[in-house]
Design a protein around this motif. Sequence first.
Motif, PDB file in Angstrom:
ATOM      1  N   TRP A 277       0.835  -1.211   0.000  1.00 21.04           N
ATOM      2  CA  TRP A 277       0.000   0.000   0.000  1.00 21.04           C
ATOM      3  C   TRP A 277       0.868   1.258   0.000  1.00 21.04           C
ATOM      4  CZ3 TRP A 277      -5.589   0.377   1.101  1.00 21.04           C
ATOM      5  CH2 TRP A 277      -6.025   1.688   1.241  1.00 21.04           C
ATOM      6  N   PHE A 278       1.851   1.284   0.914  1.00 16.69           N
ATOM      7  CA  PHE A 278       2.689   2.484   1.064  1.00 16.69           C
ATOM      8  C   PHE A 278       3.535   2.759  -0.184  1.00 16.69           C
ATOM      9  CE2 PHE A 278       2.701   1.385   5.844  1.00 16.69           C
ATOM     10  CZ  PHE A 278       1.573   2.164   6.061  1.00 16.69           C
ATOM     11  N   ARG A 279       3.937   1.698  -0.862  1.00 18.52           N
ATOM     12  CA  ARG A 279       4.821   1.805  -2.019  1.00 18.52           C
ATOM     13  C   ARG A 279       4.274   2.727  -3.096  1.00 18.52           C
ATOM     14  NH1 ARG A 279       5.521  -3.964  -2.838  1.00 18.52           N
ATOM     15  NH2 ARG A 279       6.778  -4.106  -0.962  1.00 18.52           N
ATOM     16  N   LYS A 280       2.959   2.742  -3.231  1.00 22.78           N
ATOM     17  CA  LYS A 280       2.394   3.531  -4.329  1.00 22.78           C
ATOM     18  C   LYS A 280       2.123   4.984  -3.932  1.00 22.78           C
ATOM     19  CE  LYS A 280      -2.366   2.206  -3.413  1.00 22.78           C
ATOM     20  NZ  LYS A 280      -3.509   1.376  -3.778  1.00 22.78           N
ATOM     21  N   ASP A 281       2.473   5.335  -2.692  1.00 17.29           N
ATOM     22  CA  ASP A 281       2.277   6.711  -2.238  1.00 17.29           C
ATOM     23  C   ASP A 281       3.572   7.506  -2.458  1.00 17.29           C
ATOM     24  OD1 ASP A 281       1.933   9.095  -0.909  1.00 17.29           O
ATOM     25  OD2 ASP A 281       0.926   8.199   0.826  1.00 17.29           O
ATOM     26  N   PRO A 282       3.578   8.410  -3.447  1.00 12.78           N
ATOM     27  CA  PRO A 282       4.818   9.128  -3.796  1.00 12.78           C
ATOM     28  C   PRO A 282       5.195  10.191  -2.771  1.00 12.78           C
ATOM     29  CG  PRO A 282       2.985   9.917  -5.116  1.00 12.78           C
ATOM     30  CD  PRO A 282       2.433   8.799  -4.282  1.00 12.78           C
ATOM     31  N   ASP A 283       4.295  10.497  -1.831  1.00 10.31           N
ATOM     32  CA  ASP A 283       4.575  11.564  -0.863  1.00 10.31           C
ATOM     33  C   ASP A 283       5.396  11.101   0.333  1.00 10.31           C
ATOM     34  OD1 ASP A 283       3.083  13.232  -2.459  1.00 10.31           O
ATOM     35  OD2 ASP A 283       1.209  12.831  -1.383  1.00 10.31           O
ATOM     36  N   ILE A 284       5.643   9.797   0.410  1.00  9.01           N
ATOM     37  CA  ILE A 284       6.351   9.284   1.587  1.00  9.01           C
ATOM     38  C   ILE A 284       7.856   9.445   1.431  1.00  9.01           C
ATOM     39  CG2 ILE A 284       6.801   7.238   3.011  1.00  9.01           C
ATOM     40  CD1 ILE A 284       4.041   6.182   2.141  1.00  9.01           C
ATOM     41  N   HIS A 285       8.491  10.005   2.443  1.00 14.88           N
ATOM     42  CA  HIS A 285       9.962  10.075   2.502  1.00 14.88           C
ATOM     43  C   HIS A 285      10.451   8.899   3.324  1.00 14.88           C
ATOM     44  CE1 HIS A 285       8.593  14.213   1.822  1.00 14.88           C
ATOM     45  NE2 HIS A 285       9.715  14.370   1.140  1.00 14.88           N
ATOM     46  N   TRP A 286      11.241   8.028   2.704  1.00 17.87           N
ATOM     47  CA  TRP A 286      11.623   6.783   3.375  1.00 17.87           C
ATOM     48  C   TRP A 286      12.944   6.869   4.117  1.00 17.87           C
ATOM     49  CZ3 TRP A 286       8.290   2.997   4.159  1.00 17.87           C
ATOM     50  CH2 TRP A 286       7.158   2.924   3.336  1.00 17.87           C
ATOM     51  N   PHE A 287      12.961   6.237   5.305  1.00 24.17           N
ATOM     52  CA  PHE A 287      14.166   6.201   6.132  1.00 24.17           C
ATOM     53  C   PHE A 287      14.283   4.864   6.862  1.00 24.17           C
ATOM     54  CE2 PHE A 287      13.141  10.720   5.898  1.00 24.17           C
ATOM     55  CZ  PHE A 287      14.386  11.288   5.655  1.00 24.17           C
ATOM     56  N   HIS A 288      15.495   4.584   7.312  1.00 29.89           N
ATOM     57  CA  HIS A 288      15.701   3.494   8.262  1.00 29.89           C
ATOM     58  C   HIS A 288      15.432   4.094   9.640  1.00 29.89           C
ATOM     59  CE1 HIS A 288      17.799   0.573  10.800  1.00 29.89           C
ATOM     60  NE2 HIS A 288      17.692  -0.271   9.789  1.00 29.89           N
ATOM     61  N   PRO A 289      14.836   3.320  10.550  1.00 30.75           N
ATOM     62  CA  PRO A 289      14.499   3.872  11.870  1.00 30.75           C
ATOM     63  C   PRO A 289      15.699   4.460  12.622  1.00 30.75           C
ATOM     64  CG  PRO A 289      13.436   1.757  11.564  1.00 30.75           C
ATOM     65  CD  PRO A 289      14.335   1.948  10.386  1.00 30.75           C
ATOM     66  N   ASP A 290      16.890   4.040  12.286  1.00 31.72           N
ATOM     67  CA  ASP A 290      18.075   4.575  12.976  1.00 31.72           C
ATOM     68  C   ASP A 290      18.486   5.958  12.467  1.00 31.72           C
ATOM     69  OD1 ASP A 290      18.184   2.283  14.433  1.00 31.72           O
ATOM     70  OD2 ASP A 290      19.711   1.320  13.175  1.00 31.72           O
ATOM     71  N   GLN A 291      17.902   6.379  11.362  1.00 31.60           N
ATOM     72  CA  GLN A 291      18.307   7.665  10.762  1.00 31.60           C
ATOM     73  C   GLN A 291      17.616   8.852  11.434  1.00 31.60           C
ATOM     74  OE1 GLN A 291      17.469   6.245   6.570  1.00 31.60           O
ATOM     75  NE2 GLN A 291      19.342   7.425   6.197  1.00 31.60           N
ATOM     76  N   GLU A 292      17.712   8.910  12.732  1.00 31.91           N
ATOM     77  CA  GLU A 292      17.052   9.981  13.492  1.00 31.91           C
ATOM     78  C   GLU A 292      17.467  11.370  13.026  1.00 31.91           C
ATOM     79  OE1 GLU A 292      17.303   7.663  17.582  1.00 31.91           O
ATOM     80  OE2 GLU A 292      17.145   9.837  17.830  1.00 31.91           O
ATOM     81  N   ALA A 293      18.782  11.534  12.908  1.00 37.96           N
ATOM     82  CA  ALA A 293      19.290  12.860  12.537  1.00 37.96           C
ATOM     83  C   ALA A 293      18.748  13.281  11.177  1.00 37.96           C
ATOM     84  CB  ALA A 293      20.818  12.833  12.515  1.00 37.96           C
ATOM     85  N   GLU A 294      18.800  12.368  10.221  1.00 41.66           N
ATOM     86  CA  GLU A 294      18.323  12.680   8.879  1.00 41.66           C
ATOM     87  C   GLU A 294      16.828  13.019   8.903  1.00 41.66           C
ATOM     88  OE1 GLU A 294      20.291  10.261   9.709  1.00 41.66           O
ATOM     89  OE2 GLU A 294      21.791   9.801   8.169  1.00 41.66           O
ATOM     90  N   ILE A 295      16.092  12.269   9.702  1.00 36.07           N
ATOM     91  CA  ILE A 295      14.652  12.497   9.762  1.00 36.07           C
ATOM     92  C   ILE A 295      14.357  13.875  10.362  1.00 36.07           C
ATOM     93  CG2 ILE A 295      12.516  11.733  10.885  1.00 36.07           C
ATOM     94  CD1 ILE A 295      13.648   8.832  10.602  1.00 36.07           C
ATOM     95  N   LEU A 296      15.032  14.202  11.449  1.00 33.16           N
ATOM     96  CA  LEU A 296      14.815  15.514  12.067  1.00 33.16           C
ATOM     97  C   LEU A 296      15.236  16.636  11.124  1.00 33.16           C
ATOM     98  CD1 LEU A 296      15.779  14.919  15.800  1.00 33.16           C
ATOM     99  CD2 LEU A 296      13.540  15.534  14.858  1.00 33.16           C
ATOM    100  N   HIS A 297      16.297  16.378  10.378  1.00 26.63           N
ATOM    101  CA  HIS A 297      16.757  17.369   9.411  1.00 26.63           C
ATOM    102  C   HIS A 297      15.675  17.637   8.369  1.00 26.63           C
ATOM    103  CE1 HIS A 297      19.680  19.605   7.023  1.00 26.63           C
ATOM    104  NE2 HIS A 297      19.158  19.018   5.965  1.00 26.63           N
ATOM    105  N   LEU A 298      15.072  16.569   7.871  1.00 25.23           N
ATOM    106  CA  LEU A 298      14.012  16.725   6.869  1.00 25.23           C
ATOM    107  C   LEU A 298      12.838  17.501   7.451  1.00 25.23           C
ATOM    108  CD1 LEU A 298      12.757  15.730   4.026  1.00 25.23           C
ATOM    109  CD2 LEU A 298      11.535  14.108   5.461  1.00 25.23           C
ATOM    110  N   ILE A 299      12.485  17.176   8.684  1.00 26.82           N
ATOM    111  CA  ILE A 299      11.308  17.799   9.293  1.00 26.82           C
ATOM    112  C   ILE A 299      11.521  19.291   9.526  1.00 26.82           C
ATOM    113  CG2 ILE A 299       9.811  17.834  11.318  1.00 26.82           C
ATOM    114  CD1 ILE A 299      10.539  14.863  11.714  1.00 26.82           C
ATOM    115  N   THR A 300      12.703  19.645  10.010  1.00 25.24           N
ATOM    116  CA  THR A 300      12.927  21.038  10.392  1.00 25.24           C
ATOM    117  C   THR A 300      13.348  21.921   9.235  1.00 25.24           C
ATOM    118  OG1 THR A 300      15.133  20.335  11.109  1.00 25.24           O
ATOM    119  CG2 THR A 300      13.453  20.547  12.815  1.00 25.24           C
ATOM    120  N   ASN A 301      13.446  21.344   8.029  1.00 21.82           N
ATOM    121  CA  ASN A 301      13.829  22.164   6.884  1.00 21.82           C
ATOM    122  C   ASN A 301      12.720  22.328   5.860  1.00 21.82           C
ATOM    123  OD1 ASN A 301      16.874  23.006   6.762  1.00 21.82           O
ATOM    124  ND2 ASN A 301      16.712  21.100   7.908  1.00 21.82           N
TER     125      ASN A 301
END
Length: 301
Positions: A277-301
Amino acid sequence: MNNTTRPTLLILLGPTGVGKTALSIKIANHFQTEIISCDSRQLFKEMQIGTAVPEDEMLKQIPHHFIQSNSIFGNYNAARFETEVLERLEKLFAVHPVVLMTGGSMLYIDVVCKGIDDLPDVDPELRATLMERMKEEGIERLRAELKLLDPVYYHEVDLRNPVRIVHALEICYTTGKPFSSQRTKTAKQRAFNILKIGLNRDRTELYNRINSRVDEMMAAGLVEEARSLYPYRELNTLNTVGYRELFDYFDGNCSLEEAIEKIKANSRKYARKQLTWFRKDPDIHWFHPDQEAEILHLITN
RNA sequence: GGUGCCAUAGCUCAGUUGGUAGAGCAACGGACUGAAAAUCCGUGUGUCCCUAGUUCGAUUCUUGGUGGCACCA
């Protein structure tokens, strides 16, 4: 429209067992905000162990909404979730510029983002009658009925899927109009921005986590929880991975070991279905759960 | 050490009177706007243990190995 003045709904999604809960606490702490659970089974207070509800200390740390908030004896559905979440979001956005929604229930996520058609509630009696007829008369009869009442939808629907046919008939009968004429097929506009973050990890790793989580559920007393719900097994809500396999065991259809293996296999299957289901949603930004820093970076920018 | 049986998909096994092979489970993929952890649909992924023979052709028969199991010592 100036998007920067709009509040943001942050959505943390991913397959079951990937590690959403732990990360959601960190993100919520970071933004000093609250969490909306988007899980169609954690909603029910009677189902705690089998749905992997977050631990008490996590729930105390961050206010959670729509978790353990309903009873399996009531009726719940995606449309109701849309209404209630939107109401709650309005209140939360008055205080928090960012709210986090976490969960893996695909339809429920979509309903919050895009809405669902405005249809009347279905009388449970009508649904029961139609299901009974499906069993007694066979799917062909109901198919023929749908062809008469709503030829447009008849040509769109998966004719081998009894649930779809029954639902279309339900709407035809309760509204007196064809189901297809009431399907808008357009996404509703939201007054907030949406940022979707998807978590995934190596398949083997994911499966190992799912398997050991089932073992943890067993150690935590899943058998007892399921046994206490056994009398109500006919409720749709209890037609859920982790419970129905144990009901089979209680019925004497398999050993406990077989039931546990079945729970693991069905959980893995569910994770795959979520990913499809998720695969066909182009709006999802994918990460590994350990990529906390990268995820926070995406959110705050 | 001797005798017997077995070795085929990730697992449990079926099968080929010699013409390169299927079932269940697992795995993989897809649909899905009011039951959605639901419901529905699709896909076989393989040095048929290795070796040498017989044969037009061997996963199948024969020889010799290797590994496993059982029984006897």
